[in-house]
Design an enzyme around this catalytic site. Sequence first.
Site, short mmCIF file in Angstrom:
data_model
loop_
_atom_site.label_atom_id
_atom_site.label_comp_id
_atom_site.label_asym_id
_atom_site.label_seq_id
_atom_site.Cartn_x
_atom_site.Cartn_y
_atom_site.Cartn_z
N LYS A 219 14.09 70.32 75.56
CA LYS A 219 14.50 71.39 76.50
C LYS A 219 13.76 71.26 77.83
CE LYS A 219 15.66 75.18 78.46
NZ LYS A 219 16.99 75.57 78.86
N CYS A 273 13.85 79.10 85.12
CA CYS A 273 13.87 77.93 84.25
C CYS A 273 13.36 76.68 84.97
CB CYS A 273 15.30 77.70 83.77
SG CYS A 273 16.00 79.20 83.07
N1 SAJ Z 1 19.67 73.84 93.15
C1 SAJ Z 1 19.57 73.08 94.31
N2 SAJ Z 1 20.39 71.99 94.44
C2 SAJ Z 1 21.28 71.63 93.49
C3 SAJ Z 1 21.37 72.39 92.31
C4 SAJ Z 1 20.55 73.50 92.16
O1 SAJ Z 1 18.77 73.37 95.20
O2 SAJ Z 1 21.99 70.66 93.70
C5 SAJ Z 1 18.80 75.02 92.99
C6 SAJ Z 1 19.60 76.32 92.82
O3 SAJ Z 1 19.95 76.87 94.06
C7 SAJ Z 1 18.57 77.17 92.08
C8 SAJ Z 1 17.83 76.15 91.21
O4 SAJ Z 1 18.10 74.89 91.78
O5 SAJ Z 1 17.65 77.78 92.96
C9 SAJ Z 1 18.23 76.13 89.76
O6 SAJ Z 1 19.65 76.26 89.64
P1 SAJ Z 1 20.50 75.43 88.58
O7 SAJ Z 1 21.91 75.84 88.74
O8 SAJ Z 1 20.19 73.99 88.70
O9 SAJ Z 1 19.90 75.83 87.16
P2 SAJ Z 1 19.57 77.23 86.45
O10 SAJ Z 1 18.10 77.50 86.63
O11 SAJ Z 1 20.51 78.30 86.79
O12 SAJ Z 1 19.84 76.81 84.91
C10 SAJ Z 1 19.14 75.70 84.37
C11 SAJ Z 1 20.16 74.77 83.69
N3 SAJ Z 1 19.52 73.52 83.32
C12 SAJ Z 1 20.04 72.33 83.68
O13 SAJ Z 1 21.04 72.22 84.34
C13 SAJ Z 1 19.33 71.11 83.17
C14 SAJ Z 1 20.74 75.47 82.47
O14 SAJ Z 1 21.60 74.60 81.77
C15 SAJ Z 1 19.61 75.95 81.55
O15 SAJ Z 1 20.10 76.64 80.42
C16 SAJ Z 1 18.75 76.91 82.34
O16 SAJ Z 1 18.19 76.20 83.45
C17 SAJ Z 1 17.66 77.45 81.43
O17 SAJ Z 1 17.78 78.61 80.99
O18 SAJ Z 1 16.73 76.71 81.10
#
Ligand code: SAJ
Length: 431
Positions: A219, A273
Site C-alpha cells: 500500500k 494519503c
Molecule cells: N496531483 C498532482 N498531479 C497529478 C495527480 C495528482 O499534483 O498528476 C495531486 C492532486 O492534486 C492531489 C494529490 O496529488 O493534491 C493526490 O491526489 P491523487 O488523485 O493522486 O490521489 P489521492 O490522494 O486522492 O488518492 C490516492 C490514490 N493512490 C494512487 O493513485 C496510487 C488512491 O488510489 C488511494 O486509495 C488513496 O491515495 C489512499 O487512500 O491511499
Amino acid sequence: MSSSEPPHEPPRGRLVVVGLGYIGLPTAIVFAQAGWSVLGVDVSENIVASINYGSLPFVEEGLEEVLVDVIRSGALRASTRPEPADVFIVSVPTPFTGEHAVDMSYINAAAQSIAPVLTGGELVVLESTVPPGTTEKMAEKILAERPDLSMDPTHPGALYFAHAPERVLPGRIMAELTTNDRIVGGLGDEAGARAQAVYQSFCTGAVSITDAATAELAKLAENSFRDVNIAFANELSLICDDLGINVWDVIELANQHPRVSILQPGPGVGGHCIAVDPWFIVSAAPERARLIRTAREVNDSKPKRVIEQILTVADALGLDEPTIGVLGLAFKPDIDDLRESPSVDIALELATSNPNMEVLCVEPNITHLPKALAALKNARLVTLDVAVERADIIVLLVDHQQFRQTDPEIFGSRPIIDAKGLWRRTAGAAS
Ligand code: SAJ
C-alpha cells in the site's frame, strides 16, 4: 501470494467498522449493501447522529443515496460504542508525528474500544494505511487487553488479524470500492483466508492474499510511486520556469512517446494519503529511501514557489495592499476535502505574511473557511463573482468544475497565476 477462489461461500454476519471517515463510512455502506448487519462506530457524536439521520458528513459523489438506503433498511446503524460482532474493521486516521513516524494513538484507541467486546473467533482487520509491522502491533495491543484470548488458531479463544489496505480514489469512491482489486495480508494463513472471504462478499475485483507486512508495504509503495511521479512533473515545472519554457507544452509533447506518461504539475500534493504515506517508508528505512524522501521534499516545496510567483507579480504591479483571488482550497478537484491541502497553506501564508493583503478564497465545495483561515481578518470565503469583481491577481490552484467552465476572459487584463495549467492556452494566463 494467491488470488484463488475463497475457501467457502463468503460469510454474512455482524460487522463493526470503527472510524466513519472518508473510507470507513463507504466501507460500512458496501458491507451493508452486501448483506452484512453493520454497526458503524465513531467517537464523534455529530458524525454518528448525521449518519443515523441518513445525511452524509462530507461530499462524495453517489454516496448519500446509498447511505439513505442502508439506514432505512436497518442494514447500517451508527453508534459511539462497539458491540459484539463477527468481524471488526478498523479504519481510523494514521497521521504522522513531528518526526514523520506514524501516530498510533487512533489505532490504539480503536483497539482499546473493541477489546472488551471480543469473545474469541472474531476477525479483526486493520484498513488504515500504516508502516510494516503495525497490524501485528495492533494485535499485541488487543491481546494485552485480553490475555484470555490468543492468536493461536487451536486456542478456544482464537482471534484472527489481517491488514486490508484500501485503494479508492476520493471522488470515485463508490465505483472503485467494489471494483478495484484488493490485497489482504493475514497474521497467519487462516486470518488471510478469512479476510479474503469477507472482502469477496462485496468486492468484484480479485482479492489477493499475502502476509500482513507485505500488504502494509505494498500500500505504501503504491502511494509513494504516485508521489515520486508527481514530483517528477513538479520538478520539471520548476526547471521550465527557470528556463522560460512552458511545462504543459513539454509534457504534452513528451507524452506522445508510447512509453512516457508524465503526470501533471500543480501547487503541491495534498490529501491524507500521498502527502503522508511515503514518510512511513522513509521512517522505516531512512538510509535507503532517498528517492522517496526527495520526492516528498520536491512536492512540499511547490506551495512556496507559487507564493513567490504571486509576490513577484504583486511587486511588479506596485501593489502594497493587493487583493488576491485564490481559486480552490480543496486538495484536488470537485471534493470538499481540505486535508494537507497545499492551497490552504498558500492562502494561509499569503494572509499571515501581509495583513494588508486581502485573500479572497473561492471554494465552491465548502460553506465555511477552515478555522485557521477563518481566524484571519484579511481572509474571506467568497463566490467567484466577488473574486472576479475585486481581485487584483487571480491564482488558480484547483481545477474544480466551476473553474473549468469559466472563461478566463472574465478577469480581463488582470494577471492570472495558473498553477494547474487550466487556462494555459488563453492569452495572459501565466503558467
Ligand atoms: N496531483 C498532482 N498531479 C497529478 C495527480 C495528482 O499534483 O498528476 C495531486 C492532486 O492534486 C492531489 C494529490 O496529488 O493534491 C493526490 O491526489 P491523487 O488523485 O493522486 O490521489 P489521492 O490522494 O486522492 O488518492 C490516492 C490514490 N493512490 C494512487 O493513485 C496510487 C488512491 O488510489 C488511494 O486509495 C488513496 O491515495 C489512499 O487512500 O491511499
